[in-house]
Design a protein around this motif. Structure first.
Motif, PDB file in Angstrom:
ATOM      1  N   ARG A  61      68.419 -37.894  25.243  1.00  0.00           N
ATOM      2  CA  ARG A  61      69.179 -39.144  25.387  1.00  0.00           C
ATOM      3  C   ARG A  61      69.344 -39.786  24.020  1.00  0.00           C
ATOM      4  N   ASN A  62      70.579 -40.113  23.664  1.00  0.00           N
ATOM      5  CA  ASN A  62      70.905 -40.717  22.365  1.00  0.00           C
ATOM      6  C   ASN A  62      71.146 -42.213  22.535  1.00  0.00           C
ATOM      7  N   ARG A  63      70.380 -43.015  21.747  1.00  0.00           N
ATOM      8  CA  ARG A  63      70.520 -44.475  21.802  1.00  0.00           C
ATOM      9  C   ARG A  63      70.544 -45.061  20.388  1.00  0.00           C
ATOM     10  N   VAL A  64      71.058 -46.258  20.288  1.00  0.00           N
ATOM     11  CA  VAL A  64      71.134 -46.966  19.004  1.00  0.00           C
ATOM     12  C   VAL A  64      69.980 -47.975  18.930  1.00  0.00           C
ATOM     13  N   VAL A  65      69.307 -48.036  17.754  1.00  0.00           N
ATOM     14  CA  VAL A  65      68.199 -48.981  17.561  1.00  0.00           C
ATOM     15  C   VAL A  65      68.760 -50.388  17.326  1.00  0.00           C
ATOM     16  N   VAL A  66      68.269 -51.357  18.105  1.00  0.00           N
ATOM     17  CA  VAL A  66      68.648 -52.763  17.915  1.00  0.00           C
ATOM     18  C   VAL A  66      67.369 -53.585  17.739  1.00  0.00           C
ATOM     19  N   ALA A  67      67.537 -54.783  17.252  1.00  0.00           N
ATOM     20  CA  ALA A  67      66.373 -55.658  17.038  1.00  0.00           C
ATOM     21  C   ALA A  67      65.707 -55.988  18.368  1.00  0.00           C
ATOM     22  N   ASP A  68      64.413 -56.234  18.303  1.00  0.00           N
ATOM     23  CA  ASP A  68      63.673 -56.596  19.514  1.00  0.00           C
ATOM     24  C   ASP A  68      64.302 -57.810  20.186  1.00  0.00           C
ATOM     25  N   GLY A  69      64.459 -57.734  21.505  1.00  0.00           N
ATOM     26  CA  GLY A  69      65.034 -58.842  22.261  1.00  0.00           C
ATOM     27  C   GLY A  69      66.544 -58.828  22.326  1.00  0.00           C
ATOM     28  N   GLU A  70      67.208 -57.866  21.689  1.00  0.00           N
ATOM     29  CA  GLU A  70      68.677 -57.820  21.686  1.00  0.00           C
ATOM     30  C   GLU A  70      69.234 -56.627  22.474  1.00  0.00           C
ATOM     31  N   VAL A  71      68.379 -55.967  23.252  1.00  0.00           N
ATOM     32  CA  VAL A  71      68.842 -54.830  24.056  1.00  0.00           C
ATOM     33  C   VAL A  71      69.668 -55.345  25.234  1.00  0.00           C
ATOM     34  N   GLU A  72      70.947 -54.970  25.261  1.00  0.00           N
ATOM     35  CA  GLU A  72      71.837 -55.370  26.362  1.00  0.00           C
ATOM     36  C   GLU A  72      72.065 -54.214  27.351  1.00  0.00           C
ATOM     37  N   ASP A  73      72.095 -53.003  26.820  1.00  0.00           N
ATOM     38  CA  ASP A  73      72.278 -51.822  27.675  1.00  0.00           C
ATOM     39  C   ASP A  73      71.139 -50.857  27.412  1.00  0.00           C
ATOM     40  N   PRO A  74      70.125 -50.845  28.279  1.00  0.00           N
ATOM     41  CA  PRO A  74      68.938 -50.009  28.039  1.00  0.00           C
ATOM     42  C   PRO A  74      69.244 -48.510  27.939  1.00  0.00           C
ATOM     43  N   ASN A  75      70.357 -48.081  28.503  1.00  0.00           N
ATOM     44  CA  ASN A  75      70.705 -46.664  28.442  1.00  0.00           C
ATOM     45  C   ASN A  75      71.305 -46.298  27.094  1.00  0.00           C
ATOM     46  N   GLN A  76      72.006 -47.246  26.474  1.00  0.00           N
ATOM     47  CA  GLN A  76      72.678 -46.978  25.204  1.00  0.00           C
ATOM     48  C   GLN A  76      71.885 -47.517  24.005  1.00  0.00           C
ATOM     49  N   GLU A  77      70.983 -48.470  24.250  1.00  0.00           N
ATOM     50  CA  GLU A  77      70.268 -49.134  23.149  1.00  0.00           C
ATOM     51  C   GLU A  77      68.755 -49.072  23.369  1.00  0.00           C
ATOM     52  N   ILE A  78      68.007 -49.108  22.246  1.00  0.00           N
ATOM     53  CA  ILE A  78      66.544 -49.118  22.292  1.00  0.00           C
ATOM     54  C   ILE A  78      66.031 -50.130  21.265  1.00  0.00           C
ATOM     55  N   SER A  79      64.992 -50.845  21.644  1.00  0.00           N
ATOM     56  CA  SER A  79      64.463 -51.868  20.715  1.00  0.00           C
ATOM     57  C   SER A  79      63.753 -51.204  19.545  1.00  0.00           C
ATOM     58  N   LEU A  80      63.668 -51.908  18.447  1.00  0.00           N
ATOM     59  CA  LEU A  80      63.049 -51.361  17.238  1.00  0.00           C
ATOM     60  C   LEU A  80      61.599 -50.960  17.502  1.00  0.00           C
ATOM     61  N   THR A  81      60.884 -51.792  18.256  1.00  0.00           N
ATOM     62  CA  THR A  81      59.473 -51.499  18.551  1.00  0.00           C
ATOM     63  C   THR A  81      59.341 -50.200  19.332  1.00  0.00           C
ATOM     64  N   GLU A  82      60.212 -50.006  20.376  1.00  0.00           N
ATOM     65  CA  GLU A  82      60.155 -48.788  21.181  1.00  0.00           C
ATOM     66  C   GLU A  82      60.555 -47.576  20.365  1.00  0.00           C
ATOM     67  N   ALA A  83      61.546 -47.765  19.477  1.00  0.00           N
ATOM     68  CA  ALA A  83      62.008 -46.657  18.640  1.00  0.00           C
ATOM     69  C   ALA A  83      60.912 -46.188  17.698  1.00  0.00           C
ATOM     70  N   ARG A  84      60.135 -47.154  17.158  1.00  0.00           N
ATOM     71  CA  ARG A  84      59.083 -46.779  16.202  1.00  0.00           C
ATOM     72  C   ARG A  84      57.890 -46.123  16.876  1.00  0.00           C
ATOM     73  N   LYS A  85      57.812 -46.196  18.212  1.00  0.00           N
ATOM     74  CA  LYS A  85      56.795 -45.428  18.922  1.00  0.00           C
ATOM     75  C   LYS A  85      57.146 -43.934  18.905  1.00  0.00           C
ATOM     76  N   ILE A  86      58.444 -43.650  18.759  1.00  0.00           N
ATOM     77  CA  ILE A  86      58.903 -42.268  18.691  1.00  0.00           C
ATOM     78  C   ILE A  86      58.757 -41.754  17.258  1.00  0.00           C
ATOM     79  N   GLU A  87      59.309 -42.559  16.290  1.00  0.00           N
ATOM     80  CA  GLU A  87      59.187 -42.257  14.861  1.00  0.00           C
ATOM     81  C   GLU A  87      58.945 -43.579  14.145  1.00  0.00           C
ATOM     82  N   PRO A  88      57.855 -43.703  13.393  1.00  0.00           N
ATOM     83  CA  PRO A  88      57.494 -44.999  12.788  1.00  0.00           C
ATOM     84  C   PRO A  88      58.462 -45.527  11.730  1.00  0.00           C
ATOM     85  N   ASP A  89      59.350 -44.701  11.197  1.00  0.00           N
ATOM     86  CA  ASP A  89      60.227 -45.156  10.106  1.00  0.00           C
ATOM     87  C   ASP A  89      61.650 -45.475  10.559  1.00  0.00           C
TER      88      ASP A  89
END
Length: 410
Positions: A61-89
């Motif tokens: 699944r491909n999603r775009v990283v957005v700032a925490d609290g700005e996720v409008e479409d959970p399928n298309q977007e992922i919060s920065l905190t969740e993204a860094r759990k996958i890759e810290p950078d």
């Protein structure tokens, strides 16, 4: 390994189907995309990677990283905190690809996937079966009796395909038991609700034509051509044959010495009486041959209206008409002419239609159907023969005979 194990569990029935692994993987991708669309609302941001050699399938699944609290479409977007759990950078604005495990879809979704997969494979199988038998339309096919119903016999071939032999496509004398092999022609193949319906026929004229091809080498090789075939299944048939090779007797070649070649065909068709005649473009000669075994005195043709008046000696009339009127009817179908029979030397006869005020039209039509168009042609027949030739009741025939006799007694 989770994905491989689940895919193998889904495709464990593959070996029982006529389907290769590559096709199976394509069906799998289609099935999984349907499941993803149902769970996430869309599937265009998912990559499905299929490896048919290993039997593996990966979903990302491909999603775009957005700032925490700005996720409008959970399928298309992922919060920065969740993204860094996958890759810290990861940083805001970057694309994130995350593998989706099949087990993450949930037990109910996996069960639904399996049912959908089975349905898709059956659909694929049915399409292949339809295409296979569609190419066999008009060809002879043999299958085994599986089930006998009132209106049809259900057959199974060696691959387990179901074939239907309806009652009206069976020869009247046909009698089959479960396990018997039945030969017929593939008459039609249709898709009904994604399931192919294959109809076998033993009454179609083309079945007789194909039996000639199968049993007579000269017909199979094209040295003898079949110009036309007409049948009353199980009763009588006429086959017009021709050849471009003057050294060949087409009738003799088809019949064989003492009927040896045609015997197996006659037996297959429930002892159907088969007349083989030489085709000709000479209509008078063609009609003469078609009315065999009757010997014709003369013929008067109306080529424009395709009618023929045939004159015969009285003793030849019954031969021309044949049992149940089959001979004259088939001769007409074979030649394309409406044939009327007249008795030589019979004078002052009256056509049956002249009695329409005393005899009902459907009764006159039934007599005409078997070649009895005049008063004397009816009166010359024995009562038993009239009952046998027509579908009329004895009482009706007696009334007709009485009316006709009164005409000539006057």
């Amino acid at each position: 390994m989770e994905n491989i194990a689940l895919i193998e569990s889904f495709s464990e029935f593959k070996d029982d189907k006529l389907i290769d692994r590559v096709t199976l993987m394509a069906i799998l991708e289609d099935v999984f995309r349907s499941a993803l669309k149902k769970k996430y609302g869309e599937d265009d941001n998912f990559d499905i990677i299929v490896n048919p050699d290993k039997g593996d399938l990966e979903i990302w699944r491909n999603r775009v990283v957005v700032a925490d609290g700005e996720v409008e479409d959970p399928n298309q977007e992922i919060s920065l905190t969740e993204a860094r759990k996958i890759e810290p950078d990861f940083e805001v604005g970057e694309d994130v690809s995350e593998e989706v495990k099949l087990v993450d879809l949930g037990r109910r979704a996996i069960l639904a996937l399996r049912q959908n997969l089975i349905s898709k494979i059956h659909e694929h199988d049915n399409t292949n079966i339809f295409k296979h038998f569609k190419e066999l339309e008009g060809e002879i096919y043999t299958a085994e009796v599986h089930h006998i119903r009132h209106r049809a016999i259900i057959l199974l071939d060696d691959d387990g395909n179901e074939i239907v032999l309806p009652k009206d496509r069976q020869i009247p004398s046909d009698f089959f038991r479960k396990g018997d092999n039945v030969k017929g022609i593939i008459e039609s193949v249709e898709l009904k609700g994604n399931k192919p319906t294959i109809i076998l026929s033993r009454t179609a004229p083309v079945f007789l034509e194909k039996l000639f091809e199968q049993e007579i080498p000269e017909v199979f090789d094209g040295l003898i051509t079949i110009q036309n075939v007409v049948r009353v299944p199980g009763e009588k048939a006429k086959v017009a044959v021709d050849t471009y090779d003057d050294r060949i007797d087409p009738v003799g070649a088809c019949v064989g010495m003492k009927g040896s070649r045609i015997h197996s065909i006659v037996r297959e068709l429930g002892n159907e009486n088969i007349d083989v005649i030489n085709f000709t473009n000479n209509d008078q000669l063609y009609i003469t041959r078609a009315l065999s075994p009757a010997k014709i005195t003369s013929i008067k043709l109306d080529e424009e209206n395709k009618t023929a008046e045939v004159m015969l000696k009285p003793e030849e009339v019954s031969k021309a008409i044949g049992r149940g009127g089959h001979n004259i009817r088939l001769a007409g179908q074979l030649t394309g002419y409406e044939i009327d029979v007249f008795r030589e030397g019979v004078e002052e006869d009256v056509e049956l239609k002249e009695f329409s005020d005393e005899i009902e039209s459907w009764v006159i039509k039934e007599f005409s159907r078997v070649g009895l168009d005049t008063a004397k042609s009816v009166l010359e027949q024995e009562l038993e023969d009239l009952i046998r030739l027509t579908d009329l009741e004895e009482e009706t025939i007696r009334e007709v005979v009485k009316v006709l006799r009164e005409e000539f007694e006057e």
